[in-house]
Design a protein around this motif. Structure first.
Motif, PDB file in Angstrom:
ATOM      1  N   ALA A 360       0.806  -1.220   0.000  1.00  0.00           N
ATOM      2  CA  ALA A 360       0.000   0.000   0.000  1.00  0.00           C
ATOM      3  C   ALA A 360       0.842   1.274   0.000  1.00  0.00           C
ATOM      4  N   LEU A 361       2.070   1.200   0.476  1.00  0.00           N
ATOM      5  CA  LEU A 361       2.844   2.433   0.681  1.00  0.00           C
ATOM      6  C   LEU A 361       4.056   2.599  -0.234  1.00  0.00           C
ATOM      7  N   ASN A 362       4.604   1.485  -0.680  1.00  0.00           N
ATOM      8  CA  ASN A 362       5.850   1.574  -1.441  1.00  0.00           C
ATOM      9  C   ASN A 362       5.549   1.609  -2.945  1.00  0.00           C
ATOM     10  N   HIS A 363       5.224   2.803  -3.453  1.00  0.00           N
ATOM     11  CA  HIS A 363       4.900   2.920  -4.885  1.00  0.00           C
ATOM     12  C   HIS A 363       4.797   4.386  -5.263  1.00  0.00           C
ATOM     13  N   ASP A 364       4.724   4.645  -6.558  1.00  0.00           N
ATOM     14  CA  ASP A 364       4.566   6.024  -7.042  1.00  0.00           C
ATOM     15  C   ASP A 364       3.313   6.200  -7.861  1.00  0.00           C
ATOM     16  N   VAL A 365       2.299   5.390  -7.602  1.00  0.00           N
ATOM     17  CA  VAL A 365       1.086   5.529  -8.414  1.00  0.00           C
ATOM     18  C   VAL A 365       0.179   6.593  -7.809  1.00  0.00           C
ATOM     19  N   GLN A 366      -0.754   7.089  -8.645  1.00  0.00           N
ATOM     20  CA  GLN A 366      -1.769   7.990  -8.132  1.00  0.00           C
ATOM     21  C   GLN A 366      -3.094   7.243  -8.081  1.00  0.00           C
ATOM     22  N   ALA A 367      -3.594   7.047  -6.842  1.00  0.00           N
ATOM     23  CA  ALA A 367      -4.861   6.340  -6.688  1.00  0.00           C
ATOM     24  C   ALA A 367      -5.936   7.362  -6.357  1.00  0.00           C
ATOM     25  N   LYS A 368      -6.798   7.661  -7.381  1.00  0.00           N
ATOM     26  CA  LYS A 368      -7.816   8.679  -7.158  1.00  0.00           C
ATOM     27  C   LYS A 368      -9.098   8.048  -6.633  1.00  0.00           C
ATOM     28  N   ALA A 369      -9.337   6.824  -7.046  1.00  0.00           N
ATOM     29  CA  ALA A 369     -10.514   6.100  -6.580  1.00  0.00           C
ATOM     30  C   ALA A 369     -10.200   4.616  -6.677  1.00  0.00           C
ATOM     31  N   GLU A 370     -11.141   3.819  -6.191  1.00  0.00           N
ATOM     32  CA  GLU A 370     -10.894   2.384  -6.145  1.00  0.00           C
ATOM     33  C   GLU A 370     -10.486   1.834  -7.523  1.00  0.00           C
ATOM     34  N   ASN A 371     -11.188   2.343  -8.563  1.00  0.00           N
ATOM     35  CA  ASN A 371     -10.854   1.809  -9.884  1.00  0.00           C
ATOM     36  C   ASN A 371     -10.206   2.856 -10.790  1.00  0.00           C
ATOM     37  N   ASP A 372      -9.521   3.810 -10.164  1.00  0.00           N
ATOM     38  CA  ASP A 372      -8.781   4.795 -10.949  1.00  0.00           C
ATOM     39  C   ASP A 372      -7.379   4.918 -10.370  1.00  0.00           C
ATOM     40  N   VAL A 373      -6.553   3.944 -10.734  1.00  0.00           N
ATOM     41  CA  VAL A 373      -5.179   3.940 -10.236  1.00  0.00           C
ATOM     42  C   VAL A 373      -4.258   4.114 -11.445  1.00  0.00           C
ATOM     43  N   GLN A 374      -3.452   5.185 -11.421  1.00  0.00           N
ATOM     44  CA  GLN A 374      -2.601   5.493 -12.570  1.00  0.00           C
ATOM     45  C   GLN A 374      -1.132   5.351 -12.211  1.00  0.00           C
TER      46      GLN A 374
END
Ligand code: ADP
Ligand code: MG
Length: 862
Positions: A360-374
């Motif tokens: 959950a913490l080690n990443h550089d993605v942008q999670a705007k919503a449950e099904n919107d992870v970029q």
């Protein structure tokens, strides 16, 4: 001009009337009107009228016009006028061809436009860099091309390759500090970034100080705008064309002198020989080649392959190795976690396993919503799995509860990354990465063994395996580096991720192999993962070899050269090893295509014969280095481009074959007639007419010929193969002779039988033979009945139209006067058409003979 490097960041913002949050929408419109688009203005294009006039600069054309005028003054005025009209029409066609070539190239140039991430009115937008204005705040990350001149406001490990501007090849470290001296070289202004340079490292923010032609690059742009580099083939053809011109001139001089000595009228002979020279010199070829290449490039772009340089269009057909990344190019890049194993219990106060925390913490993605992870697809898959386990809200809360305070970003050499989070008064260190990368850092031998076995097992099933580890430390180590941080960590768990291969890739690989092209997979993934997927898509077959980066590093150059042709999978390689692979293949004589997406891939893309960058997931730096960009990141697109490249080259051969055979026929006819005691077969206007109608339309239409059925069943063409290879040169000579033969035969026969229209017969036979030939050269290895008469409409129309024109010249009374022709009887016309058919069938027969030969050679080889 303000020296922004001597201003502080705040002063710069004030001077530019902007702020850290960017310009307001209204202000942007103002400035766009004021400063215009952020692009380099190309050298002013040649105006159309000049392009037209330049059609006459050809020395022979001028001589022809002068001769025509002189002969008009002393004799036939109509002849002179017709010659001038034909020359004019020729210029019109030449102009249209050149104009189209230019337009096609312009269209290509417009296609590769980069985007930039900027801040306006507090919001972050991704825009075409053309839209930037001074005062815009630009966010920069590794791999970006700098979109305009900038004063840097933030710089973290920022390093910029300024070679495009300063010629200095070592990247420059950038800072935000204010410099004291105004008058220092561009390369020393460390707090500025310049348009057109490349960000190789780090992250930063800058404010636009200049755009378009006002940038430093814009000022020297005039210097950079050399003429478009010609393709190798065009260069060779230009040299060849020059030599050919001398030969043709020589022949024409002989014809003139011989005719004169025989007692023919000197002026008449002069006009004949000059017309012949004008007709026989293939001046249309370079323009036709440009059209074929540029149009081909446009077609490739429609199929998602954007070619940045025309020479690549021409040479794509020679590719014998395609080295491709795995992730995203051979696979769908739709990653999904299918296996997880958490190896340690919940971490004290958190109530969560260290494995889940890391996910959950080690990443550089942008999670705007449950099904919107970029973001990066590997990380997206992991974060999605974490969200599913935690719920979106709990996932978001974690980021606030344990804020990130430090990190060691992912890097494809190290193949792992670390983040450090505030953990009460302590620090939580989380690592994720490839098994081999984390293994040495684990603090327990038992865990190491467990991890190793598990990854091997999952990797064999084609899964990408990532290991997780963690530790809690009282304070951050100094210095903060992977040597001090990534040690003595506890094993947290493993995930297995699948990334299914692209369906169309399997077909493309079969096609590649049939075409004598060797597909090779290069990946940072585990060898077992790589082998499983390579096996599934057909890259790895019995007898093929897999090499890992570690083994490769140990191999001597000779040992590697011995194996390079059998190796189809490279696993756990680092980007710099890709360069070694390209060079090894090249030294084995292979024309090599290589894909890449990252900053580190740029050297291997440049070194490859065809460097291919990814349009979606690729960095600007890789695109800048590449010869071609895949707009859909798809391996199958490379194969389509190669096929297109082969088709274009084939077609160039076809119109060269066609036009030069025509010319050879004209030369033979005029040259041989007196030798066998016949009068001059044609008038100058006839020669010019044949040159005008035959060279022009059907030649152009041949450039659009469809690919022949066997195009992807032949071996790649050798890169040094001459355009006249495979009997093309002989064809030009013998078919030219054949055409001259039937023409002179008709001449001799009709003179003997006392026909008064023998010259009209000669004229018509020669003209129609060209049309028969045009239909036959459509296929180099396939017969017209296989291709279908109607499969190239433009050509069929051109042939039909030209036929009608010829009939008009023969039957319309007014044109009879002008062209000195007489209407032919049906029988006579029938003979002309019949002889044209003979030429057509002779060329079809040539194909058949070659086919038999090729089959014989193939069976002899077995
Ligand atoms: P590929 O050639 O398939 O694109 P990469 O260089 O992206 O390979 O990845 C190589 C290896 O690095 C992967 O097999 C994985 O173990 C590890 N890896 C990939 N992405 C990340 C990441 N974001 N964080 C940590 N490790 C990663
Ligand atoms: Mg990758």
């Amino acid at each position: 001009m303000t020296s922004f490097h001597t201003q502080t960041a705040t002063q710069t913002l004030e001077l530019l009337h902007t702020e850290l949050n960017g310009l307001s929408a209204a202000e942007v419109v103002n400035r766009q009107n004021l400063y215009g688009a952020n692009e380099l203005v190309q050298k002013k294009p040649k105006p159309a009228w000049l392009m037209f006039l330049l059609q006459f600069k050809d020395f022979m054309i001028i001589i022809l016009m002068v001769a025509a005028i002189i002969s008009g003054m002393v004799g036939e005025m109509t002849d002179a006028i017709i010659i001038l009209i034909i020359v004019l029409l020729n210029a019109v066609i030449g102009f249209i061809q050149e104009y189209r070539a230019e337009k096609a190239i312009d269209a290509l140039k417009k296609m590769s436009i980069t985007t930039a991430k900027i801040k306006r009115g507090g919001a972050v937008l991704s825009l075409s860099s053309v839209e930037l204005v001074p005062g815009d705040v630009v966010l920069l990350e590794a791999g970006n091309a700098i979109p305009a001149d900038l004063r840097l406001l933030e710089a973290y490990n920022l390093r910029i390759d300024e070679s495009a501007l300063t010629g200095e090849s070592v990247p420059v470290d950038k800072i935000t500090d204010t410099l004291k001296t105004a008058d220092i070289p561009l390369g020393d202004r460390f707090n500025l970034a310049y348009k057109g340079t490349l960000l190789t490292n780090g992250r930063g923010v800058g404010v636009v100080t200049a755009t378009g032609m006002q940038t430093e690059l814009g000022r020297i742009a005039q210097l950079l705008q050399g003429d478009e580099a010609d393709t190798p083939l065009k260069k060779r053809m230009t040299v060849f064309g020059k030599n050919l011109t001398y030969i043709i001139l020589f022949i024409c001089v002989i014809i003139f002198v011989a005719g004169w000595l025989r007692g023919e009228d000197a002026l008449k002979m002069l006009l004949i020989s000059i017309s012949l020279a004008v007709a026989a010199i293939p001046e249309a070829l370079p323009a036709l080649m440009t059209i074929a290449l540029a149009r081909g490039a446009n077609r490739m772009a429609k199929k998602n392959a954007l070619v940045r340089k025309l020479p690549s269009v021409e040479t794509l057909g020679s590719v014998s190795y395609i080295c491709s990344d795995k992730t995203g190019t051979l696979t769908q890049n739709k990653m999904k976690v299918v296996n997880t194993l958490s190896s340690s219990p919940a971490l004290e106060s958190t109530g969560l396993s260290p494995m889940l925390l890391t996910m959950a913490l080690n990443h550089d993605v942008q999670a705007k919503a449950e099904n919107d992870v970029q973001g990066d697809s590997t990380e997206v898959a992991i974060v999605e799995a974490a969200i599913q386990e935690l719920g979106f809200e709990a996932f978001q809360n974690l980021e606030q509860r344990y804020p990130r305070v430090a990190e060691l970003p992912f890097d494809s050499d190290r193949k792992c990354m670390t983040t450090v989070h505030q953990f009460g008064t302590q620090f939580l260190v989380l690592n994720k990465g490839a098994t081999e990368s984390l293994l040495p850092a684990l603090n327990s031998a038992a865990d190491q063994k467990k991890l190793e076995e598990l990854s091997e097992e999952w990797a064999k099933q084609g899964q990408r395996v990532l290991a997780f580890a963690y530790k809690v430390i009282p304070e951050l180590p100094q210095p903060f580096s992977y040597e001090t941080v990534e040690t003595e960590v506890h094993f947290a768990g493993v995930v297995g991720i699948i990334d299914p291969p692209r369906e169309e890739v399997k077909v493309a690989i079969v096609e590649c192999k049939a075409a004598g092209i060797n597909p090779v997979m290069i990946t940072g993934d585990h060898p077992s993962t790589a082998a499983a997927i390579a096996g599934e898509i057909g890259i790895l077959q019995a007898g093929d070899q897999t090499l890992t980066g570690v083994t490769l590093a140990q191999l001597s150059e000779e040992a590697f050269l011995d194996q390079v042709e059998n190796t189809t999978v490279y696993a756990r390689v680092s980007p710099d090893q890709k360069l070694r692979i390209v060079k090894a293949l090249q030294s084995k004589g292979h024309y090599t295509a290589m894909t890449g997406d990252g900053v580190n891939d740029a050297p291997s893309l440049k070194a490859a014969n065809i460097g291919i960058a990814m349009g979606i997931n690729g960095t600007d730096v890789s695109k800048e280095a590449a010869h071609m960009i895949l707009l859909d990141d798809n391996f199958a697109t490379i194969v389509k481009a190669v096929k297109e490249g082969r088709r274009i080259y084939d077609n160039i051969r076809k119109f060269i074959k066609y036009i030069m055979t025509c010319n050879s026929a004209e030369l033979w006819t005029i040259f041989l007639a007196p030798l066998i005691g016949l009068p001059m077969p044609l008038l100058p206007i006839h020669i010019l007419w044949i040159n005008l109608v035959t060279d022009g339309l059907p030649g152009l239409a041949l450039a659009g010929e469809k690919a022949e059925a066997d195009i992807m069943k032949r071996k790649p063409r050798g890169i040094n193969e001459s355009i006249f290879a495979d009997g093309l040169g002989y064809h030009i000579i013998w078919v030219g002779l054949l055409m001259a033969g039937v023409t002179l035969g008709v001449q001799a026969w009709s003179i003997k039988t006392g026909s008064t229209h023998w010259q009209t017969m000669v004229f018509t036979v020669l003209s129609l033979s060209q049309l028969g030939h045009a239909l036959a050269v459509r296929g180099e290895r396939s017969f017209l009945y296989q291709q279908g008469l109607f499969s190239n409409w433009p050509l069929l129309s051109a042939v039909f139209f030209t036929f009608l024109l010829q009939l008009a010249v023969v039957y319309v009374p007014f044109l009879n006067k002008i062209f000195r022709t007489q209407p032919l009887s049906w029988q006579e016309l029938g003979i002309c058409v019949g002889l044209a058919a003979v030429v057509f069938h002779a060329v079809e027969l040539e194909k058949w003979v070659k086919l038999v030969w090729r089959k014989k050679a193939a069976t002899a080889q077995l």
